[in-house]
Design a protein around this motif. Structure first.
Motif, PDB file in Angstrom:
ATOM      1  N   PHE B  34       5.451  48.732  63.807  1.00  0.00           N
ATOM      2  CA  PHE B  34       5.485  49.725  62.736  1.00  0.00           C
ATOM      3  C   PHE B  34       4.419  49.410  61.699  1.00  0.00           C
ATOM      4  O   PHE B  34       4.232  48.257  61.317  1.00  0.00           O
ATOM      5  CB  PHE B  34       6.859  49.730  62.050  1.00  0.00           C
ATOM      6  CG  PHE B  34       8.009  50.007  62.976  1.00  0.00           C
ATOM      7  CD1 PHE B  34       8.563  48.999  63.739  1.00  0.00           C
ATOM      8  CD2 PHE B  34       8.538  51.288  63.077  1.00  0.00           C
ATOM      9  CE1 PHE B  34       9.626  49.253  64.595  1.00  0.00           C
ATOM     10  CE2 PHE B  34       9.598  51.549  63.929  1.00  0.00           C
ATOM     11  CZ  PHE B  34      10.145  50.533  64.692  1.00  0.00           C
ATOM     12  N   TYR B  36       3.440  50.443  57.717  1.00  0.00           N
ATOM     13  CA  TYR B  36       3.926  51.053  56.494  1.00  0.00           C
ATOM     14  C   TYR B  36       2.834  50.962  55.431  1.00  0.00           C
ATOM     15  O   TYR B  36       2.007  50.042  55.434  1.00  0.00           O
ATOM     16  CB  TYR B  36       5.163  50.327  55.950  1.00  0.00           C
ATOM     17  CG  TYR B  36       6.435  50.568  56.716  1.00  0.00           C
ATOM     18  CD1 TYR B  36       6.745  49.814  57.845  1.00  0.00           C
ATOM     19  CD2 TYR B  36       7.339  51.535  56.294  1.00  0.00           C
ATOM     20  CE1 TYR B  36       7.936  50.019  58.525  1.00  0.00           C
ATOM     21  CE2 TYR B  36       8.527  51.751  56.974  1.00  0.00           C
ATOM     22  CZ  TYR B  36       8.817  50.985  58.093  1.00  0.00           C
ATOM     23  OH  TYR B  36       9.993  51.199  58.774  1.00  0.00           O
ATOM     24  N   GLN B  38       2.500  50.725  51.193  1.00  0.00           N
ATOM     25  CA  GLN B  38       3.299  50.464  50.002  1.00  0.00           C
ATOM     26  C   GLN B  38       2.419  50.586  48.763  1.00  0.00           C
ATOM     27  O   GLN B  38       1.435  49.857  48.615  1.00  0.00           O
ATOM     28  CB  GLN B  38       3.948  49.074  50.051  1.00  0.00           C
ATOM     29  CG  GLN B  38       4.901  48.820  48.902  1.00  0.00           C
ATOM     30  CD  GLN B  38       5.624  47.487  49.011  1.00  0.00           C
ATOM     31  OE1 GLN B  38       5.162  46.565  49.674  1.00  0.00           O
ATOM     32  NE2 GLN B  38       6.778  47.377  48.359  1.00  0.00           N
ATOM     33  N   PRO B  44       8.156  50.595  50.757  1.00  0.00           N
ATOM     34  CA  PRO B  44       7.273  50.911  51.878  1.00  0.00           C
ATOM     35  C   PRO B  44       7.529  52.318  52.408  1.00  0.00           C
ATOM     36  O   PRO B  44       8.680  52.759  52.503  1.00  0.00           O
ATOM     37  CB  PRO B  44       7.645  49.854  52.917  1.00  0.00           C
ATOM     38  CG  PRO B  44       8.225  48.716  52.143  1.00  0.00           C
ATOM     39  CD  PRO B  44       8.943  49.368  51.003  1.00  0.00           C
ATOM     40  N   PHE B  46       6.763  54.840  55.643  1.00  0.00           N
ATOM     41  CA  PHE B  46       6.442  54.779  57.074  1.00  0.00           C
ATOM     42  C   PHE B  46       5.172  55.560  57.403  1.00  0.00           C
ATOM     43  O   PHE B  46       4.962  56.682  56.925  1.00  0.00           O
ATOM     44  CB  PHE B  46       7.612  55.342  57.878  1.00  0.00           C
ATOM     45  CG  PHE B  46       7.316  55.544  59.322  1.00  0.00           C
ATOM     46  CD1 PHE B  46       7.168  56.816  59.853  1.00  0.00           C
ATOM     47  CD2 PHE B  46       7.180  54.451  60.170  1.00  0.00           C
ATOM     48  CE1 PHE B  46       6.895  57.012  61.191  1.00  0.00           C
ATOM     49  CE2 PHE B  46       6.903  54.635  61.510  1.00  0.00           C
ATOM     50  CZ  PHE B  46       6.765  55.915  62.019  1.00  0.00           C
ATOM     51  N   THR B  49       4.628  54.384  64.396  1.00  0.00           N
ATOM     52  CA  THR B  49       5.268  53.477  65.338  1.00  0.00           C
ATOM     53  C   THR B  49       4.461  53.469  66.619  1.00  0.00           C
ATOM     54  O   THR B  49       4.083  54.536  67.133  1.00  0.00           O
ATOM     55  CB  THR B  49       6.708  53.913  65.680  1.00  0.00           C
ATOM     56  OG1 THR B  49       7.450  54.131  64.486  1.00  0.00           O
ATOM     57  CG2 THR B  49       7.393  52.832  66.511  1.00  0.00           C
TER      58      THR B  49
END
Lengths: 113, 111
Positions: B34, B36, B38, B44, B46, B49
């Motif tokens: 994954f 992310y 931030q 975080p 998304f 994936t």
């Protein structure tokens, strides 16, 4: 949907005090988790829950308790705060199904003096 | 033991200067990797994936790729609004639902 809501956003405690960090989600997610984020350490898992009434320890559980009485809420309790617990705490929830991404709240910034 | 290492720790780019962030991992039976983003003071968010080696995913100026040992987040012609910390995490077959995070790469894009 509000998503994952964490309260409070900021908190200052004295060593030895106790408090509860609140986490609520309105997405009906079964899986919820608590992380702490420290500089240079990344996010580390404290406790997690796969559903109401079920909790388990993560990587750094010492000094923290959790309970899961409802699907929506997953509070994190500090029983006797220590300066080492100064950190930013994030709660996350995960949709059902394998390999789903976690949804995070905006964190609680906690300082222990 | 499952482990994730991100590099570099910090990256400064000029607007329009493309680059890549690295995420090296060791995990028992990768179930998902994954990415992310931030922003300061936020949780975080998304991005992607990836499930198996050779897989690629794109979103605007970001492209994530995956091999058996690492993942790259390629940023093409970045803009100042791409400035953030980028986190990589893996989920292994032995850790149902649990994510192992890297330390993150803090990206600053200057106009």
């Amino acid at each position: 949907n509000a998503g994952v809501t964490q309260t409070p956003k900021f908190q200052v405690l004295k060593t030895g005090q106790s408090m509860t960090l609140q986490c609520a989600q309105d997405m009906n997610h079964e899986y919820m988790s608590w992380y702490r984020q420290d500089p240079g350490m990344g996010l580390r898992l404290i406790h997690y829950s796969v559903g109401a009434g079920i909790t388990d320890q993560g990587e750094v559980p010492n000094g923290y308790n959790v309970s899961r009485s409802t699907t929506e809420d997953f509070p994190l309790r500090l029983l006797s705060a220590a300066p080492s617990q100064t950190s930013v705490y994030f709660c996350a929830s995960t949709p059902p199904g394998s390999n789903q991404p976690q949804h995070f709240g905006d964190g609680t910034r906690l300082s222990i003096l | 033991e499952d482990q994730v290492t991100q590099s570099p720790e910090a990256l400064r780019l000029q607007e329009g200067e493309s680059s890549s962030l690295n995420c090296s991992y060791t995990v028992s039976g990768l179930r998902g990797l994954f990415w992310y983003r931030q922003d300061p003071g936020k949780g975080p968010e998304f991005l992607f994936t990836l499930y198996s080696a050779g897989e690629e995913k794109e979103k605007e100026r970001l492209k994530a790729t995956l091999t058996k040992k690492e993942s790259f987040l390629h940023i093409t012609a970045p803009k100042p609004e791409d400035s953030a910390t980028y986190l990589c995490a893996v989920q292994g077959s032995g850790n149902t639902g649990k994510l192992i995070f890297g330390q993150g790469t803090t990206l600053q894009v200057k106009p």
